[in-house]
Structures are given as structure tokens and as C-alpha cells.
Write a protein that holds these residues in place. Sequence first.
Motif, PDB file in Angstrom:
ATOM      1  N   LEU A   1     -23.940  25.202  73.827  1.00 35.70           N
ATOM      2  CA  LEU A   1     -22.964  25.737  72.875  1.00 35.70           C
ATOM      3  C   LEU A   1     -23.598  26.709  71.895  1.00 35.70           C
ATOM      4  O   LEU A   1     -24.757  26.567  71.522  1.00 35.70           O
ATOM      5  N   LYS A   2     -22.804  27.685  71.470  1.00 39.10           N
ATOM      6  CA  LYS A   2     -23.255  28.611  70.433  1.00 39.10           C
ATOM      7  C   LYS A   2     -23.321  27.845  69.109  1.00 39.10           C
ATOM      8  O   LYS A   2     -22.656  26.821  68.951  1.00 39.10           O
ATOM      9  N   PRO A   3     -24.121  28.303  68.134  1.00 36.73           N
ATOM     10  CA  PRO A   3     -24.322  27.554  66.892  1.00 36.73           C
ATOM     11  C   PRO A   3     -23.028  27.166  66.170  1.00 36.73           C
ATOM     12  O   PRO A   3     -22.921  26.059  65.648  1.00 36.73           O
ATOM     13  N   ALA A   4     -22.039  28.048  66.139  1.00 39.30           N
ATOM     14  CA  ALA A   4     -20.790  27.715  65.442  1.00 39.30           C
ATOM     15  C   ALA A   4     -20.068  26.557  66.124  1.00 39.30           C
ATOM     16  O   ALA A   4     -19.553  25.644  65.467  1.00 39.30           O
ATOM     17  N   ALA A   5     -20.027  26.581  67.436  1.00 37.57           N
ATOM     18  CA  ALA A   5     -19.357  25.515  68.185  1.00 37.57           C
ATOM     19  C   ALA A   5     -20.223  24.265  68.269  1.00 37.57           C
ATOM     20  O   ALA A   5     -19.704  23.166  68.458  1.00 37.57           O
ATOM     21  N   ALA A   6     -21.535  24.417  68.127  1.00 36.86           N
ATOM     22  CA  ALA A   6     -22.434  23.265  68.228  1.00 36.86           C
ATOM     23  C   ALA A   6     -22.200  22.277  67.103  1.00 36.86           C
ATOM     24  O   ALA A   6     -22.338  21.072  67.290  1.00 36.86           O
ATOM     25  N   LYS A   7     -21.837  22.778  65.922  1.00 37.36           N
ATOM     26  CA  LYS A   7     -21.555  21.878  64.797  1.00 37.36           C
ATOM     27  C   LYS A   7     -20.374  20.977  65.117  1.00 37.36           C
ATOM     28  O   LYS A   7     -20.398  19.791  64.843  1.00 37.36           O
ATOM     29  N   LYS A   8     -19.334  21.546  65.729  1.00 36.95           N
ATOM     30  CA  LYS A   8     -18.164  20.756  66.112  1.00 36.95           C
ATOM     31  C   LYS A   8     -18.499  19.806  67.252  1.00 36.95           C
ATOM     32  O   LYS A   8     -18.021  18.679  67.296  1.00 36.95           O
ATOM     33  N   GLY A   9     -19.312  20.260  68.196  1.00 33.02           N
ATOM     34  CA  GLY A   9     -19.658  19.449  69.349  1.00 33.02           C
ATOM     35  C   GLY A   9     -20.606  18.310  69.036  1.00 33.02           C
ATOM     36  O   GLY A   9     -20.647  17.312  69.738  1.00 33.02           O
ATOM     37  N   ALA A  10     -21.390  18.460  67.965  1.00 38.60           N
ATOM     38  CA  ALA A  10     -22.365  17.433  67.605  1.00 38.60           C
ATOM     39  C   ALA A  10     -21.698  16.228  66.944  1.00 38.60           C
ATOM     40  O   ALA A  10     -22.242  15.128  66.968  1.00 38.60           O
ATOM     41  N   VAL A  11     -20.531  16.441  66.375  1.00 38.14           N
ATOM     42  CA  VAL A  11     -19.827  15.359  65.693  1.00 38.14           C
ATOM     43  C   VAL A  11     -19.128  14.496  66.731  1.00 38.14           C
ATOM     44  O   VAL A  11     -18.379  14.991  67.559  1.00 38.14           O
ATOM     45  N   LYS A  12     -19.419  13.206  66.701  1.00 34.88           N
ATOM     46  CA  LYS A  12     -18.779  12.298  67.639  1.00 34.88           C
ATOM     47  C   LYS A  12     -17.437  11.858  67.066  1.00 34.88           C
ATOM     48  O   LYS A  12     -17.337  11.515  65.897  1.00 34.88           O
ATOM     49  N   THR A  13     -16.442  11.892  67.890  1.00 35.26           N
ATOM     50  CA  THR A  13     -15.111  11.519  67.428  1.00 35.26           C
ATOM     51  C   THR A  13     -15.010  10.006  67.298  1.00 35.26           C
ATOM     52  O   THR A  13     -15.570   9.266  68.107  1.00 35.26           O
ATOM     53  N   PRO A  14     -14.314   9.548  66.285  1.00 36.66           N
ATOM     54  CA  PRO A  14     -14.144   8.099  66.126  1.00 36.66           C
ATOM     55  C   PRO A  14     -13.250   7.548  67.247  1.00 36.66           C
ATOM     56  O   PRO A  14     -12.432   8.271  67.806  1.00 36.66           O
ATOM     57  N   PHE A  15     -13.440   6.290  67.558  1.00 37.18           N
ATOM     58  CA  PHE A  15     -12.638   5.675  68.599  1.00 37.18           C
ATOM     59  C   PHE A  15     -12.327   4.247  68.199  1.00 37.18           C
ATOM     60  O   PHE A  15     -12.902   3.704  67.269  1.00 37.18           O
ATOM     61  N   SER A  16     -11.404   3.663  68.890  1.00 33.42           N
ATOM     62  CA  SER A  16     -11.098   2.265  68.651  1.00 33.42           C
ATOM     63  C   SER A  16     -10.869   1.582  69.990  1.00 33.42           C
ATOM     64  O   SER A  16     -10.485   2.215  70.966  1.00 33.42           O
ATOM     65  N   MET A  17     -11.155   0.292  70.008  1.00 31.11           N
ATOM     66  CA  MET A  17     -10.954  -0.506  71.211  1.00 31.11           C
ATOM     67  C   MET A  17     -10.219  -1.774  70.818  1.00 31.11           C
ATOM     68  O   MET A  17     -10.405  -2.301  69.721  1.00 31.11           O
ATOM     69  N   THR A  18      -9.394  -2.245  71.722  1.00 30.64           N
ATOM     70  CA  THR A  18      -8.650  -3.468  71.489  1.00 30.64           C
ATOM     71  C   THR A  18      -8.922  -4.431  72.628  1.00 30.64           C
ATOM     72  O   THR A  18      -8.857  -4.052  73.795  1.00 30.64           O
ATOM     73  N   LYS A  19      -9.246  -5.676  72.272  1.00 29.59           N
ATOM     74  CA  LYS A  19      -9.461  -6.718  73.272  1.00 29.59           C
ATOM     75  C   LYS A  19      -8.195  -7.575  73.310  1.00 29.59           C
ATOM     76  O   LYS A  19      -7.762  -8.091  72.283  1.00 29.59           O
ATOM     77  N   SER A  20      -7.604  -7.705  74.491  1.00 35.03           N
ATOM     78  CA  SER A  20      -6.371  -8.482  74.636  1.00 35.03           C
ATOM     79  C   SER A  20      -6.624  -9.714  75.484  1.00 35.03           C
ATOM     80  O   SER A  20      -7.333  -9.662  76.481  1.00 35.03           O
ATOM     81  N   THR A  21      -6.023 -10.809  75.081  1.00 36.79           N
ATOM     82  CA  THR A  21      -6.042 -12.037  75.866  1.00 36.79           C
ATOM     83  C   THR A  21      -4.684 -12.145  76.545  1.00 36.79           C
ATOM     84  O   THR A  21      -3.649 -12.019  75.884  1.00 36.79           O
TER      85      THR A  21
END
Length: 71
Positions: free
Chosen positions: A27-47
Motif C-alpha cells: 500500500l501507498k503511505p496514505a492508504a497504509a495508515k488505514k490498512g494498518a488499523v485493525k477493525t474491531p470485531f465481536s463474537m457471540t457464543k451460543s448454546t
Amino acid sequence: MVQYWRAAGVSYLRYSNLCADALRSALKPAAAKKGAVKTPFSMTKSTWESGKPVARVQLEPAGTETAAVGK
């Protein structure tokens, strides 16, 4: 036809991580800043019982202080 990652002797998860690393490094430097940030996620465990969800627990990502191990 054999998948390329399997022919190379790596797991799909490892292959996916290698591809993501290659993409981030290209990635180019401008896009690398956006790409380096990991997006938050959530998980749900169901019984489940009798084909229906009975209980759901929101799981926190590993490394956070509220993450529960072994639950």
C-alpha cells in the motif's frame, strides 16, 4: 485441482495472513495508515438445545481485560 496454499504446505489461515501482510506492505503511505488499523470485531457464543439457541454470551477479543478464558 489442489489449492495453491495447500500445495505450498501451509494452512489456509497462514496463507490468508501472508496475503494480508503482502497487501499491507504494497500500500501507498496514505492508504497504509488505514490498512494498518485493525477493525474491531465481536463474537457471540451460543448454546443450542433442540435446534434453538438457549443462551448467548458476547465474547471479548483476546488481550482485553474483560476477556474470559475457559468459559
